[in-house]
Scaffold this motif. Structure first.
Motif, mmCIF file in Angstrom:
data_model
loop_
_atom_site.group_PDB
_atom_site.id
_atom_site.type_symbol
_atom_site.label_atom_id
_atom_site.label_comp_id
_atom_site.label_asym_id
_atom_site.label_seq_id
_atom_site.Cartn_x
_atom_site.Cartn_y
_atom_site.Cartn_z
ATOM 1 N N LEU A 197 48.854 45.396 34.488
ATOM 2 C CA LEU A 197 49.628 45.697 35.689
ATOM 3 C C LEU A 197 49.716 44.509 36.642
ATOM 4 O O LEU A 197 50.769 44.273 37.241
ATOM 5 C CB LEU A 197 49.018 46.889 36.425
ATOM 6 N N PHE A 198 48.635 43.759 36.769
ATOM 7 C CA PHE A 198 48.599 42.743 37.822
ATOM 8 C C PHE A 198 48.337 41.329 37.320
ATOM 9 O O PHE A 198 48.349 40.383 38.105
ATOM 10 C CB PHE A 198 47.537 43.136 38.863
ATOM 11 N N GLY A 199 48.133 41.187 36.023
ATOM 12 C CA GLY A 199 47.989 39.859 35.452
ATOM 13 C C GLY A 199 46.711 39.161 35.896
ATOM 14 O O GLY A 199 45.861 39.734 36.585
ATOM 15 N N ARG A 200 46.586 37.912 35.483
ATOM 16 C CA ARG A 200 45.425 37.100 35.854
ATOM 17 C C ARG A 200 45.888 35.809 36.513
ATOM 18 O O ARG A 200 46.948 35.293 36.193
ATOM 19 C CB ARG A 200 44.572 36.783 34.624
ATOM 20 N N LYS A 201 45.064 35.311 37.429
ATOM 21 C CA LYS A 201 45.390 34.077 38.128
ATOM 22 C C LYS A 201 44.401 32.981 37.742
ATOM 23 O O LYS A 201 43.310 33.251 37.224
ATOM 24 C CB LYS A 201 45.356 34.307 39.641
ATOM 25 N N ASP A 202 44.803 31.773 38.011
ATOM 26 C CA ASP A 202 43.955 30.627 37.681
ATOM 27 C C ASP A 202 43.065 30.288 38.875
ATOM 28 O O ASP A 202 43.532 29.830 39.914
ATOM 29 C CB ASP A 202 44.839 29.427 37.330
ATOM 30 N N TYR A 203 41.772 30.534 38.721
ATOM 31 C CA TYR A 203 40.795 30.215 39.777
ATOM 32 C C TYR A 203 39.876 29.076 39.356
ATOM 33 O O TYR A 203 38.735 28.981 39.803
ATOM 34 C CB TYR A 203 39.964 31.453 40.114
ATOM 35 N N GLY A 204 40.366 28.223 38.464
ATOM 36 C CA GLY A 204 39.562 27.089 38.023
ATOM 37 C C GLY A 204 38.364 27.543 37.225
ATOM 38 O O GLY A 204 38.435 28.484 36.419
ATOM 39 N N PRO A 205 37.205 26.921 37.437
ATOM 40 C CA PRO A 205 36.001 27.258 36.658
ATOM 41 C C PRO A 205 35.493 28.676 36.896
ATOM 42 O O PRO A 205 34.728 29.209 36.108
ATOM 43 C CB PRO A 205 34.971 26.216 37.122
ATOM 44 N N PHE A 206 35.917 29.276 38.018
ATOM 45 C CA PHE A 206 35.477 30.645 38.316
ATOM 46 C C PHE A 206 36.450 31.700 37.781
ATOM 47 O O PHE A 206 36.265 32.884 38.003
ATOM 48 C CB PHE A 206 35.336 30.833 39.836
ATOM 49 N N GLY A 207 37.482 31.243 37.082
ATOM 50 C CA GLY A 207 38.580 32.122 36.695
ATOM 51 C C GLY A 207 38.148 33.379 35.992
ATOM 52 O O GLY A 207 38.530 34.492 36.387
ATOM 53 N N ILE A 208 37.378 33.241 34.921
ATOM 54 C CA ILE A 208 37.047 34.416 34.122
ATOM 55 C C ILE A 208 36.211 35.406 34.913
ATOM 56 O O ILE A 208 36.391 36.620 34.807
ATOM 57 C CB ILE A 208 36.327 34.000 32.811
ATOM 58 N N VAL A 209 35.298 34.890 35.776
ATOM 59 C CA VAL A 209 34.442 35.771 36.570
ATOM 60 C C VAL A 209 35.265 36.507 37.618
ATOM 61 O O VAL A 209 35.170 37.727 37.763
ATOM 62 C CB VAL A 209 33.320 34.965 37.252
ATOM 63 N N VAL A 210 36.072 35.756 38.374
ATOM 64 C CA VAL A 210 36.873 36.365 39.438
ATOM 65 C C VAL A 210 37.829 37.406 38.858
ATOM 66 O O VAL A 210 37.940 38.525 39.376
ATOM 67 C CB VAL A 210 37.668 35.283 40.217
ATOM 68 N N ASN A 211 38.514 37.045 37.781
ATOM 69 C CA ASN A 211 39.477 37.978 37.193
ATOM 70 C C ASN A 211 38.803 39.229 36.663
ATOM 71 O O ASN A 211 39.315 40.342 36.816
ATOM 72 C CB ASN A 211 40.264 37.286 36.085
ATOM 73 N N LYS A 212 37.629 39.075 36.023
ATOM 74 C CA LYS A 212 36.925 40.240 35.486
ATOM 75 C C LYS A 212 36.486 41.169 36.611
ATOM 76 O O LYS A 212 36.601 42.401 36.509
ATOM 77 C CB LYS A 212 35.706 39.784 34.676
ATOM 78 N N ILE A 213 35.970 40.588 37.697
ATOM 79 C CA ILE A 213 35.519 41.421 38.816
ATOM 80 C C ILE A 213 36.696 42.127 39.473
ATOM 81 O O ILE A 213 36.624 43.319 39.802
ATOM 82 C CB ILE A 213 34.746 40.570 39.843
ATOM 83 N N ARG A 214 37.791 41.385 39.678
ATOM 84 C CA ARG A 214 39.004 42.011 40.241
ATOM 85 C C ARG A 214 39.435 43.192 39.377
ATOM 86 O O ARG A 214 39.805 44.252 39.888
ATOM 87 C CB ARG A 214 40.137 40.974 40.318
ATOM 88 N N GLU A 215 39.409 43.007 38.068
ATOM 89 C CA GLU A 215 39.843 44.065 37.158
ATOM 90 C C GLU A 215 38.910 45.268 37.190
ATOM 91 O O GLU A 215 39.354 46.416 37.077
ATOM 92 C CB GLU A 215 39.968 43.513 35.742
ATOM 93 N N THR A 216 37.613 45.023 37.352
ATOM 94 C CA THR A 216 36.674 46.154 37.434
ATOM 95 C C THR A 216 36.916 46.978 38.702
ATOM 96 O O THR A 216 36.832 48.208 38.677
ATOM 97 C CB THR A 216 35.211 45.678 37.409
ATOM 98 N N ILE A 217 37.215 46.296 39.804
ATOM 99 C CA ILE A 217 37.500 47.006 41.064
ATOM 100 C C ILE A 217 38.758 47.853 40.900
ATOM 101 O O ILE A 217 38.784 49.047 41.257
ATOM 102 C CB ILE A 217 37.669 45.996 42.220
ATOM 103 N N VAL A 218 39.810 47.235 40.343
ATOM 104 C CA VAL A 218 41.068 47.964 40.148
ATOM 105 C C VAL A 218 40.863 49.106 39.162
ATOM 106 O O VAL A 218 41.380 50.218 39.363
ATOM 107 C CB VAL A 218 42.180 47.014 39.652
ATOM 108 N N ALA A 219 40.101 48.859 38.091
ATOM 109 C CA ALA A 219 39.879 49.883 37.058
ATOM 110 C C ALA A 219 39.185 51.110 37.644
ATOM 111 O O ALA A 219 39.566 52.249 37.338
ATOM 112 C CB ALA A 219 39.062 49.302 35.912
ATOM 113 N N ARG A 220 38.174 50.893 38.484
ATOM 114 C CA ARG A 220 37.466 52.033 39.080
ATOM 115 C C ARG A 220 38.396 52.822 40.007
ATOM 116 O O ARG A 220 38.353 54.044 40.058
ATOM 117 C CB ARG A 220 36.241 51.548 39.843
ATOM 118 N N ARG A 221 39.250 52.111 40.727
ATOM 119 C CA ARG A 221 40.198 52.799 41.608
ATOM 120 C C ARG A 221 41.201 53.615 40.785
ATOM 121 O O ARG A 221 41.564 54.734 41.156
ATOM 122 C CB ARG A 221 40.938 51.784 42.487
ATOM 123 N N ILE A 222 41.646 53.040 39.677
ATOM 124 C CA ILE A 222 42.580 53.759 38.804
ATOM 125 C C ILE A 222 41.940 55.023 38.251
ATOM 126 O O ILE A 222 42.561 56.089 38.210
ATOM 127 C CB ILE A 222 43.054 52.838 37.653
#
Length: 775
Positions: free
Chosen positions: A138-163
């Motif tokens: 639904l919302f894709g992933r963004k490039d956060y440099g070296p923190f990318g995978i962590v930030v994106n995974k956490i964002r997705e967990t927050i959205v997933a719980r809300r869904i």
């Protein structure tokens, strides 16, 4: 021992402090993501109103999908359209504990944490639940440099719980399957089902479902169209998972593994697939229609054809369209070979020839270089630089290294074509072929192109003559004469010498497309009357007031010519061509219906009398049965009720054919887009040879399909007794000795006058009364 114990305690405290600090840092880091410092996260209110971009569907008259308009190829369906084996395959493969967790699968997440984050193993996979994948889709992933995978995974967990808090498991599966990306830039299970298997999702087989679910792991690698073996292996993995988790027994699994994958690929991209020229015209019409206030959303906003998932119901018949495209391809591929062979090494499209040089100077690249102040040599050098391009051929498309000049020479040789079929009673467009290949030739030869129409204009002349009171049995001499009022213009007939003493009836003259008589009929009728008659029949393009229009010097489009010819089988009324019958929103609510879209159809008036219509039909039936279009009977063995008209323009640059049936009017055109290039001979380029065969092959295919018996077996009405009596005359006659001796010159001078007085009386009744009086 005491020291050791103290050190252990000290180190334990340090480790504890370290863990505490790390935990605190993680909490702060998590909070920074949660509160949007790394980008806003969709809140519950937004998630409760998910409105994803959906493709606009273009449907044919039978409600079958013929194309889409989209940024992302996606169309949504409801949960009850998902077969159970599709749901089972998805859960067994992607998230076996889907019904047990609340968006996050803790066991899998720990694996991801240690492998992906701590060990930087991006290929470890796992951990991503269906809900997490949905959040990513639904919302894709963004490039956060070296923190990318962590930030994106956490964002997705927050959205997933809300869904998970907002939606039921069924609703989540529905959202997921409607948004997940499949191979070939396809989004959503319905689009994927239609593209790869030409099937709705509800009709997918177990093997088809497993194939599509299997492709989710790697869209490109497991694309069943490009990599069938890899796709088959992945399909079997999905089947194994279904057996492993109890969705299939051993026997069912073994059968599914042994079954092959049969692709029925449907391409709905704008440049490919069925009816691309028609779909392009539909898009143009929508761009105009949807700007009107009466077709806007309830809140006043305009509908977006790329995102709002509209359903466009059209008049096209997808089967008739396939037949038309196949007929065009069969004929044009063969005609192209003949065309090139006839010219040999002296072709007008070759470098250095006048047609090539003129075309070169019309190129945008040439004009741009010229504007930069480059001289001819520098321009030539720049245009000789080669680059890789896809090169069209009737055999196959290949990649070739070509310069701009090479490309111009290569593509200038290709003949193009157009075909349109209308239901004359409604104006509904049933088949629409705008060119030979939309990928390479996007210019639409149905509505964009206007070419000289040759002898297909003659029926307008003869119709006007009848309406002005001319007797159908009027005879005109074949002899060519010079018109002193038009710079000593002397039109002649195709073919060899003619018997100058021979006179043709109107029917004989039209069916054999006699030029000399067409001009004489125009002079007798009056130039203004002929132009007015053509306008009444639906011609909207400008018609120059010159006598040469009798031979088709006017430039008209294929579509307006077809519209004009519908008058002959639609009660003398021109049918307005119709593309769209209804527009719906994604929920099936009607935005515009037929009456909203076509209010003008009810306003069409009779263009000429019913008697004139019957006479003209008899004239054009004779064209097929004994005139210039007889190969429809002799070569193609077509038994249908047919009338028609061939057309060929000066220097054989355009070939035309109009096929008239009681329930179908079809116009075909063939020519080169460079109007300096014509056919090398009339035998090859005449409409009967260049354009008529497309119609003939098309009709052969319709005849072979019993579903179209209503069209192919329809009969013309019987003409009235008065009309039959009026046509009861010999097709030809020869002047007697004394008439040839004393009357010929006077009659010829009659046609050399610039204008004649208008005859009194109109329509067929005029000449019927005149005939009675003479008798």
């Amino acid at each position: 021992m005491t020291i050791t114990k103290v050190n252990v305690i000290k180190w334990a405290k340090r480790i504890g402090y370290g863990i505490g600090i790390l935990l605190a840092l993680f909490i702060c880091f998590y909070a920074s993501i949660y509160f949007g410092l790394w980008g806003k996260i969709p809140n519950s209110k937004y998630l409760a109103q998910l409105n994803q971009s959906q493709a606009t569907q273009v449907l044919d008259a039978n409600n079958d999908l013929i194309g889409k308009i989209y940024v992302y190829d996606r169309q949504s369906i409801t949960y009850d359209n998902f077969p159970q084996h599709l749901i089972d395959a998805l859960i067994a493969t992607e998230d076996v504990r889907f019904y047990e967790h609340s968006g996050i699968d803790s066991k899998s997440l720990l694996r991801v944490f240690f492998k992906s984050i701590l060990l930087s193993d991006d290929s470890s996979g796992g951990g991503s639940t269906i809900t997490l994948q949905l959040a990513k889709n639904l919302f894709g992933r963004k490039d956060y440099g070296p923190f990318g995978i962590v930030v994106n995974k956490i964002r997705e967990t927050i959205v997933a719980r809300r869904i998970e808090r907002l939606y039921t498991k069924e609703e989540i599966l529905t959202l997921y399957l409607n948004t997940v990306p499949f191979p070939d830039n396809t989004y959503g299970i319905e689009s994927a089902s239609e593209k790869f298997f030409n099937s709705h999702t509800k009709d997918l087989t177990l093997v088809q479902s497993a194939t599509l679910v299997g492709s989710l792991k790697a869209n490109n690698s497991y694309n069943p169209r490009r990599y069938p073996e890899k796709s088959r292996a992945r399909k079997n993995v999905v089947i194994h998972q279904m057996q492993k988790y109890g969705y299939l027994n051993v026997e069912e699994a073994n059968k599914a593994k042994s079954d092959s994958i049969v692709i029925d690929y449907q391409n709905y991209s704008p440049n490919e697939g069925l009816a691309p020229y028609f779909r392009a015209e539909i898009k143009k019409q929508l761009d105009t229609l949807l700007k009107q206030e009466k077709f806007r959303k309830p809140d006043g906003e305009m509908y977006n054809i790329y995102h709002d998932g509209l359903k466009i119901h059209t008049t096209l018949d997808n089967t008739m369209q396939r037949y038309a495209e196949a007929a065009m391809t069969e004929h044009m591929s063969d005609l192209q070979r003949q065309f090139e062979k006839a010219y040999g090494q002296n072709a007008p499209w070759l470098k250095g020839k006048a047609a090539f040089e003129s075309a070169k100077k019309r190129l945008k690249s040439y004009k741009k270089l010229k504007a930069q102040g480059l001289d001819d040599k520098a321009i030539e050098d720049a245009m000789k630089r080669t680059h890789q391009i896809d090169r069209f051929s009737w055999d196959e498309t290949t990649v070739a290294s070509m310069s701009t000049l090479d490309s111009l020479e290569y593509y200038s040789k290709f003949l193009n074509a157009g075909l349109v079929s209308l239901d004359p009673a409604t104006g509904a467009i049933k088949a629409y072929v705008g060119g030979i290949n939309y990928n390479f030739f996007q210019f639409d030869h149905i509505v964009q192109s206007k070419r000289q129409v040759g002898s297909t204009f003659k029926p307008f002349v003869y119709t006007a003559a009848l309406e002005q009171g001319m007797d159908p049995c009027t005879y005109f001499p074949l002899k060519a004469i010079t018109y002193t009022d038009v710079n000593n213009w002397r039109p002649t007939n195709a073919g060899g010498p003619v018997d100058e003493d021979l006179n043709y009836s109107l029917q004989m003259a039209l069916s054999n497309s006699i030029n000399t008589i067409a001009v004489k009929v125009l002079y007798e009728t009056g130039l203004g009357n002929v132009i007015d008659q053509a306008k009444k029949m639906g011609i909207e393009s400008h018609i120059e007031a010159v006598p040469s229009i009798a031979l088709g010097s006017s430039n008209l489009s294929v579509l307006e010519l077809a519209k004009a010819y519908t008058t002959f089988v639609n009660g003398s009324k021109a049918s307005t061509p119709i593309f769209i019958t209804k527009i719906e929103d994604k929920d099936g609510n009607i935005i515009a219906d037929y009456k909203d879209l076509h209010p003008e159809q009810e306003q069409n008036r009779m263009a000429f009398s019913n008697e004139t219509r019957q006479v003209m039909l008899e004239f054009m039936k004779a064209t097929v049965n004994e005139g210039t279009a007889t190969r429809l009977r002799s070569t193609y063995q077509l038994p249908n009720a047919l009338a028609g008209k061939t057309g060929t323009t000066q220097d054989n640059k355009d070939g035309w054919f109009v096929g008239i049936m009681p329930k179908l009017v079809t116009v075909t055109w063939v020519g080169n887009d460079n109007q300096q290039i014509g056919f090398s001979s009339t035998g090859l380029g005449q409409g009967a040879n260049s354009a008529l065969p497309i119609f003939a092959k098309y009709l052969q295919k319709l005849n072979a399909d019993t579903n179209y018996n209503r069209i192919t077996r329809a009969s013309f009405e019987n003409p009235s007794e008065a009309v039959l009596n009026a046509l009861n005359c010999d097709p030809t006659k020869t002047d007697g000795f004394f008439k040839r001796l004393f009357g010929s010159n006077k009659k010829e001078r009659r046609f050399e006058k610039k204008e004649k007085k208008k005859k009194k009386g109109g329509g067929i009744f005029g000449w019927l009364k005149k005939k009675d009086k003479d008798e």
